[in-house]
Structure formats: C-alpha cells, structure tokens
Design a protein around this motif. Structure first.
Motif, PDB file in Angstrom:
ATOM      1  N   GLY A 158      -1.888   6.416  -9.986  1.00 44.64           N
ATOM      2  CA  GLY A 158      -2.913   7.541  -9.826  1.00 44.64           C
ATOM      3  C   GLY A 158      -3.881   7.399  -8.559  1.00 44.64           C
ATOM      4  N   ILE A 159      -3.217   6.963  -7.540  1.00 45.63           N
ATOM      5  CA  ILE A 159      -3.870   6.859  -6.312  1.00 45.63           C
ATOM      6  C   ILE A 159      -3.628   7.749  -5.325  1.00 45.63           C
ATOM      7  CG2 ILE A 159      -4.986   5.525  -4.522  1.00 45.63           C
ATOM      8  CD1 ILE A 159      -5.009   2.901  -6.342  1.00 45.63           C
ATOM      9  N   ARG A 160      -4.197   8.934  -4.846  1.00 40.79           N
ATOM     10  CA  ARG A 160      -3.715   9.705  -3.838  1.00 40.79           C
ATOM     11  C   ARG A 160      -3.618   9.477  -2.541  1.00 40.79           C
ATOM     12  NH1 ARG A 160      -7.831  14.495  -4.452  1.00 40.79           N
ATOM     13  NH2 ARG A 160      -9.126  12.604  -4.463  1.00 40.79           N
TER      14      ARG A 160
ATOM     15  N   ASN B 126       7.806   1.734   4.974  1.00 43.10           N
ATOM     16  CA  ASN B 126       7.050   1.014   4.136  1.00 43.10           C
ATOM     17  C   ASN B 126       5.877   1.873   3.661  1.00 43.10           C
ATOM     18  OD1 ASN B 126       8.564  -1.090   4.403  1.00 43.10           O
ATOM     19  ND2 ASN B 126       7.351  -2.088   5.948  1.00 43.10           N
ATOM     20  N   GLY B 127       5.366   2.568   4.683  1.00 42.08           N
ATOM     21  CA  GLY B 127       4.102   3.637   4.211  1.00 42.08           C
ATOM     22  C   GLY B 127       4.562   4.700   3.035  1.00 42.08           C
ATOM     23  N   LEU B 128       5.881   5.165   3.133  1.00 45.65           N
ATOM     24  CA  LEU B 128       6.085   6.085   1.993  1.00 45.65           C
ATOM     25  C   LEU B 128       6.575   5.314   0.830  1.00 45.65           C
ATOM     26  CD1 LEU B 128       8.212   9.008   3.745  1.00 45.65           C
ATOM     27  CD2 LEU B 128       5.692   8.698   3.537  1.00 45.65           C
ATOM     28  N   GLN B 129       7.013   4.174   0.908  1.00 47.36           N
ATOM     29  CA  GLN B 129       7.104   3.274  -0.453  1.00 47.36           C
ATOM     30  C   GLN B 129       5.767   3.182  -1.024  1.00 47.36           C
ATOM     31  OE1 GLN B 129      10.098   0.435   0.384  1.00 47.36           O
ATOM     32  NE2 GLN B 129       9.543  -0.779  -1.397  1.00 47.36           N
ATOM     33  N   ALA B 130       4.716   2.922  -0.222  1.00 56.31           N
ATOM     34  CA  ALA B 130       3.486   2.556  -0.792  1.00 56.31           C
ATOM     35  C   ALA B 130       2.939   3.827  -1.421  1.00 56.31           C
ATOM     36  CB  ALA B 130       2.486   2.233   0.463  1.00 56.31           C
ATOM     37  N   VAL B 131       3.131   5.159  -0.811  1.00 58.22           N
ATOM     38  CA  VAL B 131       2.744   6.315  -1.419  1.00 58.22           C
ATOM     39  C   VAL B 131       3.324   6.495  -2.831  1.00 58.22           C
ATOM     40  CG1 VAL B 131       2.915   8.736  -1.462  1.00 58.22           C
ATOM     41  CG2 VAL B 131       2.485   7.517   0.759  1.00 58.22           C
TER      42      VAL B 131
ATOM     43  N   LYS C 180       4.436  20.524  -2.865  1.00 57.77           N
ATOM     44  CA  LYS C 180       3.077  20.637  -3.290  1.00 57.77           C
ATOM     45  C   LYS C 180       2.046  19.867  -2.274  1.00 57.77           C
ATOM     46  CE  LYS C 180       3.493  21.074  -7.947  1.00 57.77           C
ATOM     47  NZ  LYS C 180       5.139  21.471  -8.081  1.00 57.77           N
ATOM     48  N   SER C 181       2.381  18.907  -1.284  1.00 53.13           N
ATOM     49  CA  SER C 181       1.388  18.456  -0.432  1.00 53.13           C
ATOM     50  C   SER C 181       0.674  19.284   0.384  1.00 53.13           C
ATOM     51  CB  SER C 181       2.308  17.651   0.400  1.00 53.13           C
ATOM     52  OG  SER C 181       2.943  16.609   0.059  1.00 53.13           O
ATOM     53  N   GLU C 182      -0.863  18.961   0.378  1.00 58.71           N
ATOM     54  CA  GLU C 182      -1.521  19.756   1.300  1.00 58.71           C
ATOM     55  C   GLU C 182      -1.459  19.500   2.585  1.00 58.71           C
ATOM     56  OE1 GLU C 182      -5.106  21.830  -0.756  1.00 58.71           O
ATOM     57  OE2 GLU C 182      -5.168  19.805  -1.570  1.00 58.71           O
TER      58      GLU C 182
ATOM     59  N   LEU D 175       8.435  16.568   5.584  1.00 65.69           N
ATOM     60  CA  LEU D 175       9.139  16.652   4.567  1.00 65.69           C
ATOM     61  C   LEU D 175       9.497  15.396   3.787  1.00 65.69           C
ATOM     62  CD1 LEU D 175      11.256  18.619   2.748  1.00 65.69           C
ATOM     63  CD2 LEU D 175      13.128  18.047   4.404  1.00 65.69           C
ATOM     64  N   LEU D 176       9.707  14.400   4.420  1.00 68.32           N
ATOM     65  CA  LEU D 176       9.840  12.943   3.731  1.00 68.32           C
ATOM     66  C   LEU D 176       8.297  12.912   3.105  1.00 68.32           C
ATOM     67  CD1 LEU D 176      11.821  11.092   6.397  1.00 68.32           C
ATOM     68  CD2 LEU D 176      12.616  11.919   4.418  1.00 68.32           C
ATOM     69  N   ALA D 177       7.331  12.819   3.693  1.00 66.63           N
ATOM     70  CA  ALA D 177       5.926  12.580   3.128  1.00 66.63           C
ATOM     71  C   ALA D 177       5.709  13.359   1.692  1.00 66.63           C
ATOM     72  CB  ALA D 177       4.921  12.731   4.177  1.00 66.63           C
ATOM     73  N   ALA D 178       6.091  14.507   1.894  1.00 64.82           N
ATOM     74  CA  ALA D 178       5.814  15.335   0.587  1.00 64.82           C
ATOM     75  C   ALA D 178       7.055  14.984  -0.464  1.00 64.82           C
ATOM     76  CB  ALA D 178       6.301  16.828   1.054  1.00 64.82           C
ATOM     77  N   LYS D 179       8.329  14.416  -0.098  1.00 65.88           N
ATOM     78  CA  LYS D 179       9.348  14.204  -1.098  1.00 65.88           C
ATOM     79  C   LYS D 179       8.694  12.774  -1.704  1.00 65.88           C
ATOM     80  CE  LYS D 179      12.689  15.606  -1.863  1.00 65.88           C
ATOM     81  NZ  LYS D 179      12.842  16.816  -3.081  1.00 65.88           N
ATOM     82  N   ALA D 180       8.083  12.092  -1.061  1.00 67.09           N
ATOM     83  CA  ALA D 180       7.377  10.683  -1.678  1.00 67.09           C
ATOM     84  C   ALA D 180       6.129  10.998  -2.316  1.00 67.09           C
ATOM     85  CB  ALA D 180       7.116   9.678  -0.376  1.00 67.09           C
ATOM     86  N   GLY D 181       5.850  12.419  -2.581  1.00 70.98           N
ATOM     87  CA  GLY D 181       4.691  12.525  -3.323  1.00 70.98           C
ATOM     88  C   GLY D 181       3.231  12.502  -2.739  1.00 70.98           C
ATOM     89  N   ALA D 182       3.328  12.528  -1.449  1.00 70.98           N
ATOM     90  CA  ALA D 182       1.910  12.565  -0.842  1.00 70.98           C
ATOM     91  C   ALA D 182       0.994  13.799  -1.101  1.00 70.98           C
ATOM     92  CB  ALA D 182       1.816  12.577   0.953  1.00 70.98           C
TER      93      ALA D 182
END
Ligand code: G3P
Length: 217
Positions: free
Chosen positions: A101-103, A89-94, A157-159, A116-123
């Motif tokens: 436009g919210i980081r 659910n968290g990654l879907q929110a990301v 790209k995620s930091e 890896l999953l967090a990066a793929k979702a665009g965190a």
C-alpha cells in the motif's frame, strides 16, 4: 493540472503553501543535501507543512534495501510517496511496495519505454526529466507529450510528473502536452507570477488614485 514544488527548503515550501498554489512537493538527494539537515526530520517537517503528496527518494540500489528504506520513509507520514530510480531493481521494489500500500514515483525517466515499464509495474507517478533531455539536444516536452498521448490511448493509470523544469515556458508546454503534474523549482514558480503589464497596471492605478486624492483635498 497539479503543481508540485521541487525543493526540500522549508522556507520555500512555507511561502508556496501560503500562496495557495501547490498541491505537493518532490525532493531528491541533491535537493536534500543542499539543506544540510537530517533527512527524516526534514521530511517530517515538510509533511507537516504540505497537505498533499511528498516524494522522498531511496538511496539503496538493491530491491530488498530499497523496500526497507521505503518502509522507514513511508512510516513518517501517510502522504509520503517513495521515489525509486528507473532500474529493474527499482521496478521490482515498486511491485513490493504497491502490495504494502505504499505509492511510488519512478524517477529518472528519459524514454517512453521506461515510462511504459514504470506504469506496468504499478507506479503511482513517473517523472520524465525534461531539462536534462533538453541539455543533450533532445526534446523534453516531446517526451512528455509522447508519454501522455499514448498513456491516454491505453488508459494507463500512472500520473506523469513533468520534472527538471527550467523555465515558465516549460510549464505551458507540459500543460499543453497533458501532464497531470508539473514539479517546479521555487524560482520558476515565482517567475510564473510575473507580467510587465501587471506591474505597469498596478503602478498606473496607484498613481491615478493618489492624484485623485490630491485633487480632492
Ligand atoms: O527532482 C527531479 C528534477 O526535477 C531535477 O531537476 O534541474 O536537477 O534536472 P534538475
């Protein structure tokens, strides 16, 4: 390398900003609860003090509620980054927040696959918790090194925010591992100033100076 302060305490933030050494702030529900203040007011005050990103965590567990909470928090100041737990659910929110436009800073990351999953979702950021892994007998620094190494290889790209840092050696080690950011409790930041030879050096310089001035009188 950027240094963030891991606190919701205004005095600590004010001091670290005055020292000129921090680039942002991260908070979490535990740190906010310690301050005993209204979360949104506190967040607004933190944002007034800090020139860089300020992470504020959502409490909701459903995607819809996380997005709603995140929008409220993000409206407080443009530098607010939403901390979202590492769950489906968290990654879907990301994803939904990225489209607005919210980081986001995906928090409670304890494995490479989660990163890896967090990066793929665009965190924009992801936070592996070193100290808590160390507490269980696993290498927190090893995880940060693994994430940073593989992310570089694939230009993800995620930091990486090395979080749950417990002592100054953690800072050295995550810097070596390639973490773009370390978020530090105020105590660890204060310890980073310290070296006995610096104290001894100041003591000697002052003693020599005052001896020379006595002799010249
Ligand atoms: O803010 C997240 C993290 O830094 C918490 O650290 O010491 O509670 O594991 P700790």
């Amino acid at each position: 390398m950027k240094l963030f302060l891991d606190t919701a305490n205004l005095k600590e933030i004010e001091q670290a900003v005055a020292w000129g050494v921090i680039d942002g702030v991260t908070t979490n529900p535990t740190l906010v609860a310690k301050e005993g203040k209204d979360f949104k007011q506190l967040l607004a005050e933190i944002c007034r003090l800090v020139p860089g990103p300020v992470s504020a965590e959502v409490i909701a567990t459903s995607t819809v509620e996380m997005v709603r909470e995140a929008e409220e928090l993000a409206s407080i100041a443009p530098q607010v980054v939403i901390k979202v737990p590492m769950t489906p659910n968290g990654l879907q929110a990301v994803v939904a927040l990225r489209e607005k436009g919210i980081r986001c800073n995906v928090t409670l990351v304890f494995s490479f696959n989660q990163a890896l999953l967090a990066a793929k979702a665009g965190a924009a950021y992801l936070s592996p918790f070193l100290g808590r892994l160390d507490d269980l007998g696993y290498s927190g620094v090893g995880l940060v090194a693994e994430i940073c190494g593989i992310f570089r290889q694939y230009a993800l790209k995620s930091e990486v925010i090395a979080a749950s840092i417990r002592h100054p050696l953690h800072v050295v080690e995550v810097a070596r591992a390639g973490a773009q950011i370390a978020t530090l409790p105020f105590g660890v930041l204060s310890q980073m100033f310290k070296h006995p030879l610096t104290d001894l050096g100041i003591e000697r310089f002052l003693a020599d100076w005052s001896r020379a001035n006595q002799n010249n009188k």
